[in-house]
Design a protein around this motif. Structure first.
Motif, PDB file in Angstrom:
ATOM      1  N   ALA A 172      11.417  -9.429   3.006  1.00  0.00           N
ATOM      2  CA  ALA A 172      10.576  -8.439   2.325  1.00  0.00           C
ATOM      3  C   ALA A 172      10.949  -7.012   2.687  1.00  0.00           C
ATOM      4  CB  ALA A 172       9.103  -8.685   2.654  1.00  0.00           C
ATOM      5  N   GLY A 176       4.677  -6.267   7.192  1.00  0.00           N
ATOM      6  CA  GLY A 176       3.475  -6.961   6.758  1.00  0.00           C
ATOM      7  C   GLY A 176       2.153  -6.297   7.084  1.00  0.00           C
ATOM      8  N   GLN A 190      10.382  -7.058  -5.497  1.00  0.00           N
ATOM      9  CA  GLN A 190      10.111  -8.481  -5.701  1.00  0.00           C
ATOM     10  C   GLN A 190      11.388  -9.235  -6.067  1.00  0.00           C
ATOM     11  OE1 GLN A 190       6.820  -9.942  -5.416  1.00  0.00           O
ATOM     12  NE2 GLN A 190       8.087 -11.780  -5.316  1.00  0.00           N
ATOM     13  N   GLU A 215       2.492 -15.141   7.419  1.00  0.00           N
ATOM     14  CA  GLU A 215       2.283 -13.862   6.734  1.00  0.00           C
ATOM     15  C   GLU A 215       1.242 -14.000   5.622  1.00  0.00           C
ATOM     16  OE1 GLU A 215       3.552 -11.049   7.519  1.00  0.00           O
ATOM     17  OE2 GLU A 215       5.275 -11.509   8.780  1.00  0.00           O
ATOM     18  N   SER A 216       0.578 -12.892   5.301  1.00  0.00           N
ATOM     19  CA  SER A 216      -0.306 -12.856   4.145  1.00  0.00           C
ATOM     20  C   SER A 216       0.525 -13.027   2.873  1.00  0.00           C
ATOM     21  CB  SER A 216      -1.065 -11.532   4.084  1.00  0.00           C
ATOM     22  OG  SER A 216      -1.847 -11.355   5.243  1.00  0.00           O
ATOM     23  N   LYS A 217      -0.141 -13.356   1.785  1.00  0.00           N
ATOM     24  CA  LYS A 217       0.568 -13.588   0.523  1.00  0.00           C
ATOM     25  C   LYS A 217       1.371 -12.362   0.111  1.00  0.00           C
ATOM     26  CE  LYS A 217      -0.139 -15.192  -4.250  1.00  0.00           C
ATOM     27  NZ  LYS A 217       0.714 -16.393  -4.165  1.00  0.00           N
ATOM     28  N   ARG A 218       0.814 -11.175   0.317  1.00  0.00           N
ATOM     29  CA  ARG A 218       1.531  -9.935   0.011  1.00  0.00           C
ATOM     30  C   ARG A 218       2.128  -9.368   1.294  1.00  0.00           C
ATOM     31  NH1 ARG A 218       2.015  -6.178  -3.906  1.00  0.00           N
ATOM     32  NH2 ARG A 218       0.555  -7.281  -5.259  1.00  0.00           N
ATOM     33  N   ILE A 219       3.427  -9.055   1.237  1.00  0.00           N
ATOM     34  CA  ILE A 219       4.116  -8.383   2.346  1.00  0.00           C
ATOM     35  C   ILE A 219       4.745  -7.129   1.775  1.00  0.00           C
ATOM     36  CG2 ILE A 219       5.777  -8.620   4.223  1.00  0.00           C
ATOM     37  CD1 ILE A 219       5.772 -11.631   3.765  1.00  0.00           C
ATOM     38  N   ARG A 221       5.746  -4.673  -0.709  1.00  0.00           N
ATOM     39  CA  ARG A 221       5.780  -4.617  -2.175  1.00  0.00           C
ATOM     40  C   ARG A 221       5.866  -5.992  -2.823  1.00  0.00           C
ATOM     41  NH1 ARG A 221      10.938  -1.418  -3.459  1.00  0.00           N
ATOM     42  NH2 ARG A 221      10.141  -1.467  -5.583  1.00  0.00           N
ATOM     43  N   ILE A 222       6.033  -7.035  -2.029  1.00  0.00           N
ATOM     44  CA  ILE A 222       6.321  -8.344  -2.625  1.00  0.00           C
ATOM     45  C   ILE A 222       5.141  -9.297  -2.496  1.00  0.00           C
ATOM     46  CG2 ILE A 222       8.746  -8.002  -2.046  1.00  0.00           C
ATOM     47  CD1 ILE A 222       6.915 -10.868  -0.379  1.00  0.00           C
ATOM     48  N   VAL A 223       5.149 -10.313  -3.350  1.00  0.00           N
ATOM     49  CA  VAL A 223       4.155 -11.382  -3.307  1.00  0.00           C
ATOM     50  C   VAL A 223       4.897 -12.704  -3.167  1.00  0.00           C
ATOM     51  CG1 VAL A 223       2.316 -12.572  -4.559  1.00  0.00           C
ATOM     52  CG2 VAL A 223       2.542 -10.083  -4.739  1.00  0.00           C
ATOM     53  N   GLN A 224       4.498 -13.501  -2.179  1.00  0.00           N
ATOM     54  CA  GLN A 224       5.152 -14.784  -1.956  1.00  0.00           C
ATOM     55  C   GLN A 224       4.756 -15.783  -3.049  1.00  0.00           C
ATOM     56  OE1 GLN A 224       5.079 -16.149   2.291  1.00  0.00           O
ATOM     57  NE2 GLN A 224       3.819 -14.335   2.570  1.00  0.00           N
TER      58      GLN A 224
END
Length: 362
Positions: A172, A176, A190, A215-219, A221-224
């Motif tokens: 990412a 985070g 992304q 990690e949280s879903k968002r790190i 600028r990105i979303v897992q």
């Protein structure tokens, strides 16, 4: 003119991917390992687009020809230098259109064998997004720990010993947290994250399990992807505990020492702190943080932030995961890594060999 598909690219020996898109396109997302040899600069591409909208396709093509013609000898020379005597140039643009077709034709006319990637970067993105869920193993060791427990460093130690680690923060380009971009720029897009995640999974070749941080879903600028989050939610959970003094030293080493003399540092810290203060309910903690910030006492801020914000928030986040937690009490990150190795041995989960002949990671 020979085209090559993504599937064929994976089996090709010594491919050198040449991305002929403009620098701004390349920066937003590229095939891992691709080399940017732009046919047009960002400004030239913009000018051609304006002409296309105003005067039509033929006028835009004529302008493109005027721009490209003087560049051709240097363009081909640059590609030849990157591919060397044994590499096969794979020419790629956005969707396998006129830019990659033109450059491949130039190479062939000059006696250089080349291939044009069918569908371009768009085909790679569609292919990689499809493959990510297929390459994810169903079992994952998930490393938990409060801020400053050295989770990323532990992952690196395990990766060095051959364990199947996926470093999500590295992919990412962000740590985070609200302070997570300090010293790292704006973080990856992304598209870049997805491409690097696919590359890492392809390198691992679908092992029996992976090791990742919780990690949280968002790190940044990105979303897992949801599939990745599901694997972690129902994974085998390992909780690292380090003494407070060790945590403070690790945070200072990562967030303060390398950057505190930089002219931009104070404003970055101030901006991040403004966002955090809205969530801190203890007036005394807010006052101390403001006082330490005014004095540029960044080290004094760490413990207050941990006790009044990060640690309470972390306890709440644990509720998002399903299953029991294995507690690892350690004196250092090296000690934590050794104890996690012992636990993995109890689970009959050892290191894996990442094959270098498995095919290309594209």
């Amino acid at each position: 003119m020979r085209e090559i598909t993504m599937e064929e690219l994976n089996e090709l020996k010594n491919p050198v991917i040449i991305d002929v898109r403009s620098p701004v396109e390349f920066k937003e997302g590229a095939i891992p390992g691709a080399i940017n040899v732009p046919l047009f600069s960002d400004e030239e591409r913009s000018d051609i687009g304006i002409i296309y909208k105003k005067d039509g396709s033929d006028a835009a093509k004529w302008k493109a020809m005027e721009i490209v013609s003087p560049k051709i000898p240097n363009l081909l020379r640059t590609i030849k230098e990157h591919t060397g005597p044994s590499g096969m140039p794979i020419i790629q643009c956005w969707r396998g259109g006129m830019r990659s077709k033109a450059v491949t034709a130039f190479l062939e006319f000059s006696g250089v064998s080349a291939r044009r990637l069918q569908g371009g970067y768009k085909a790679f993105r569609q292919y990689s997004l499809k493959r990510i869920p297929e390459l994810l193993p169903q079992k994952s060791i998930v490393i938990h720990g409060m801020t400053g427990t050295g989770k990323t460093e532990v992952l690196h130690l395990l990766a060095d010993k051959g364990y199947p680690v996926i470093d999500l923060e590295h992919l990412a380009g962000h740590r985070g947290s609200i302070f997570g971009a300090i010293g790292l720029g704006e973080g990856n897009s992304q598209k870049t994250f997805d491409a690097m995640l696919y590359k890492r999974l392809a390198e691992l070749g679908k092992p029996a399990y992976t090791i990742m941080e919780a990690e949280s879903k968002r790190i940044g600028r990105i979303v897992q992807p949801n599939e990745l989050m599901d694997v972690k939610t129902y994974g085998i959970h390992v909780q690292i505990h380090l003494p407070m003094e060790q945590r403070l030293k690790l945070i200072e080493h990562e967030y303060i020492t390398p950057y505190e003399q930089e002219p931009w540092y104070h404003e970055k810290v101030k901006s991040a702190l403004e966002r955090i203060k809205k969530r801190i309910k203890i007036p005394e903690a807010k006052n101390k943080l403001e006082d330490d910030l005014d004095k540029k006492n960044y080290r004094g801020m760490i413990k207050t932030l941990l006790e009044s914000y990060y640690d309470p928030m972390y306890e709440h986040k644990q509720l998002e995961y399903v299953g029991e937690f294995k507690d690892i009490y350690a004196d250092s990150i090296e000690d934590a890594a050794r104890k996690i190795e012992d636990y993995l041995a109890e689970l009959s989960l050892g290191p894996c060999i990442v094959s270098q002949t498995r095919g290309n990671s594209w």
